[in-house]
Scaffold this active site. Structure first.
Site, PDB file in Angstrom:
ATOM      1  N   ASP A 184      -3.129 -22.328  -0.621  1.00 43.80           N
ATOM      2  CA  ASP A 184      -1.870 -21.673  -0.261  1.00 43.80           C
ATOM      3  C   ASP A 184      -0.641 -22.581  -0.229  1.00 43.80           C
ATOM      4  OD1 ASP A 184      -0.299 -19.481   0.433  1.00 43.80           O
ATOM      5  OD2 ASP A 184      -0.526 -19.857   2.561  1.00 43.80           O
ATOM      6  N   CYS A 196      -1.824   5.890  -6.711  1.00 45.07           N
ATOM      7  CA  CYS A 196      -1.679   5.660  -5.272  1.00 45.07           C
ATOM      8  C   CYS A 196      -0.444   4.817  -4.973  1.00 45.07           C
ATOM      9  CB  CYS A 196      -2.927   4.962  -4.734  1.00 45.07           C
ATOM     10  SG  CYS A 196      -2.836   4.546  -2.977  1.00 45.07           S
ATOM     11  N   CYS A 216       0.503   1.819  -0.015  1.00 45.93           N
ATOM     12  CA  CYS A 216       1.058   0.565   0.492  1.00 45.93           C
ATOM     13  C   CYS A 216       2.581   0.574   0.448  1.00 45.93           C
ATOM     14  CB  CYS A 216       0.497  -0.623  -0.285  1.00 45.93           C
ATOM     15  SG  CYS A 216       0.854  -0.617  -2.065  1.00 45.93           S
ATOM     16  N   CYS A 229       5.480   0.614   4.122  1.00 42.39           N
ATOM     17  CA  CYS A 229       6.380  -0.487   4.485  1.00 42.39           C
ATOM     18  C   CYS A 229       7.525   0.013   5.364  1.00 42.39           C
ATOM     19  CB  CYS A 229       6.936  -1.155   3.240  1.00 42.39           C
ATOM     20  SG  CYS A 229       8.042  -2.540   3.628  1.00 42.39           S
ATOM     21  N   CYS A 264       1.227  -2.736   4.906  1.00 43.68           N
ATOM     22  CA  CYS A 264       0.913  -2.438   3.506  1.00 43.68           C
ATOM     23  C   CYS A 264      -0.541  -2.766   3.189  1.00 43.68           C
ATOM     24  CB  CYS A 264       1.861  -3.167   2.561  1.00 43.68           C
ATOM     25  SG  CYS A 264       1.752  -4.979   2.583  1.00 43.68           S
ATOM     26  N   CYS A 297      -4.086   0.316   2.358  1.00 42.47           N
ATOM     27  CA  CYS A 297      -4.794   0.339   1.071  1.00 42.47           C
ATOM     28  C   CYS A 297      -6.113   1.108   1.182  1.00 42.47           C
ATOM     29  CB  CYS A 297      -5.060  -1.087   0.599  1.00 42.47           C
ATOM     30  SG  CYS A 297      -5.957  -1.162  -0.982  1.00 42.47           S
TER      31      CYS A 297
END
Length: 386
Positions: free
Chosen positions: A145, A202, A205, A209, A255, A259
């Site tokens: 990351d 879909c 998500c 928000c 979000c 899912c």
């Protein structure tokens, strides 16, 4: 015949090393381990460039500064021949959005309710890399990351999942709840097929928000994202977003939690990071009392500590202001002379929402001289709202 024999030898070596790294990954708790090439994400650099050129990275200047290296793994390390991408499930045991209906409690993103995943995953990857290097004789580098590696596109290219409309990785077996890490190596390994997009029509998500941070499917404007605002953004949070933040004091899971693929998530391994009980639903009243030493102690080993006490209390004050709970007035007033301008500014906003007009006028009359420009702006906005 010698040529064929040499090819067979190389194939067997490649297969053996591939099986070895997968076995090592499984032994250390990684549910997914797949492999791609350094040249597998040719479109990533252009997409990142468009994101930065549009200013959607906000104040995350490191994205612009590392764009060249971040956009192409071969620029980061030209000798790498294979990239192993690892996935670790961190899915919660329940829908994390339940806490949003408890305004006296603070919502901390699921990923930050345990030990800092950067440290945990990097430690495990180093173990794998050490044994892999000894077995293969190849050079290795591991990343988690913080390095300029676009791990989500690489994970999609390696077949761990696909980047959903919320721009995060989605897995058919683990939904939207995967920590990612990678190991670059000079060894040749068997390459996995990329995963195709299974989002279909879909848009759960996108609709979830709170701040409309998605200009379009598969695009995000970090400047409107609650995770960015509460974690990366250092200055005052724009007034338009504060009511929408609710009690989210560190990150946002909306979000991800929305899912539909999450319902197919496999059970986590026994080596999954376990959430600290005291970080699941901490009280806003308690968090408002944290000074710098107590903040560092309470969040020891947690990624929350990285943003520092002042930015954290700024976020907690926003949650207090959104709570409608007048019991927080005293704790907020106690912070009105805090040394940090970020804290003093949010005290004004929180109290302007919790106090009656008369109470706030009396509070304003008692305030000491203020010289910080951002805090003075808060007073002006509060006066305009009165």
């Amino acid at each position: 015949m010698p040529v064929r024999s040499e090819e067979d030898k190389e194939r067997k070596k490649r297969e053996s090393l591939t099986a070895f790294v997968r076995a090592e990954a499984a032994a250390l708790g990684f549910e997914l381990c797949r492999i791609t090439r350094p040249d597998s994400i040719p479109e990533a650099k252009a997409r990142l460039g468009e994101f930065v050129d549009a200013g959607r990275h906000g104040t995350m200047e490191w994205m612009a500064e590392t764009l060249e290296r971040r956009g192409d793994p071969r620029t980061l390390w030209s000798d790498a021949r294979s990239i192993v991408v690892f996935g670790l499930n961190y899915g919660p045991d329940e829908d994390p959005r339940g806490i949003l209906a408890k305004p006296d409690k603070a919502a901390i993103s699921v990923y930050a309710r345990n030990r800092d995943y950067h440290d945990v995953i990097k430690g495990r990857l180093k173990e794998i890399a050490t044994r892999f290097a000894a077995r293969s004789g190849a050079d290795v580098k591991v990343f988690v990351d913080t390095a300029p590696v676009m791990e989500k596109p690489l994970a999609a290219a390696a077949g761990l999942g696909w980047q959903g409309k919320h721009t995060n990785l989605v897995s058919r077996t683990h939904g939207s709840w995967l920590f990612l890490g990678s190991m670059f190596t000079t060894a040749d390994l068997d390459i996995d097929a990329a995963e195709s997009d299974h989002c279909g029509s879909c848009r759960a998500c996108l609709d979830a928000c709170p701040t409309d941070a998605f200009p379009a499917p598969y695009q995000i404007d970090a400047r409107r994202c609650i995770s960015y605002l509460t974690i990366e953004h250092k200055g005052p949070i724009a007034a338009e977003f504060r009511p929408l933040i609710g009690n989210r004091i560190y990150g946002c899971d909306d979000c991800l939690a929305a899912c539909p693929w999450n319902k197919f998530a496999a059970s986590a391994s026994e080596m999954k990071l376990q959430a600290r009980e005291d970080l699941k639903e901490p009280s806003i009243a308690f968090l408002l009392t944290l000074d710098d030493p107590s903040f560092r102690t309470f969040f020891s080993g947690s990624p929350v500590k990285r943003i520092g006490r002042d930015r954290f209390i700024r976020n907690v004050l926003i949650a207090a202001g959104n709570s409608g709970n007048r019991e927080f007035i005293g704790a907020c007033r106690d912070l009105s002379a805090d040394p940090a301008p970020a804290v003093r500014g949010m005290v004004i906003w929180a109290l302007s929402r919790l106090m009656s007009a008369g109470e706030f006028s009396s509070f304003a009359a008692e305030r000491p001289n203020e010289e910080d420009a951002d805090v003075l702006d808060e007073w002006r906005m509060a006066g305009a709202m009165a």
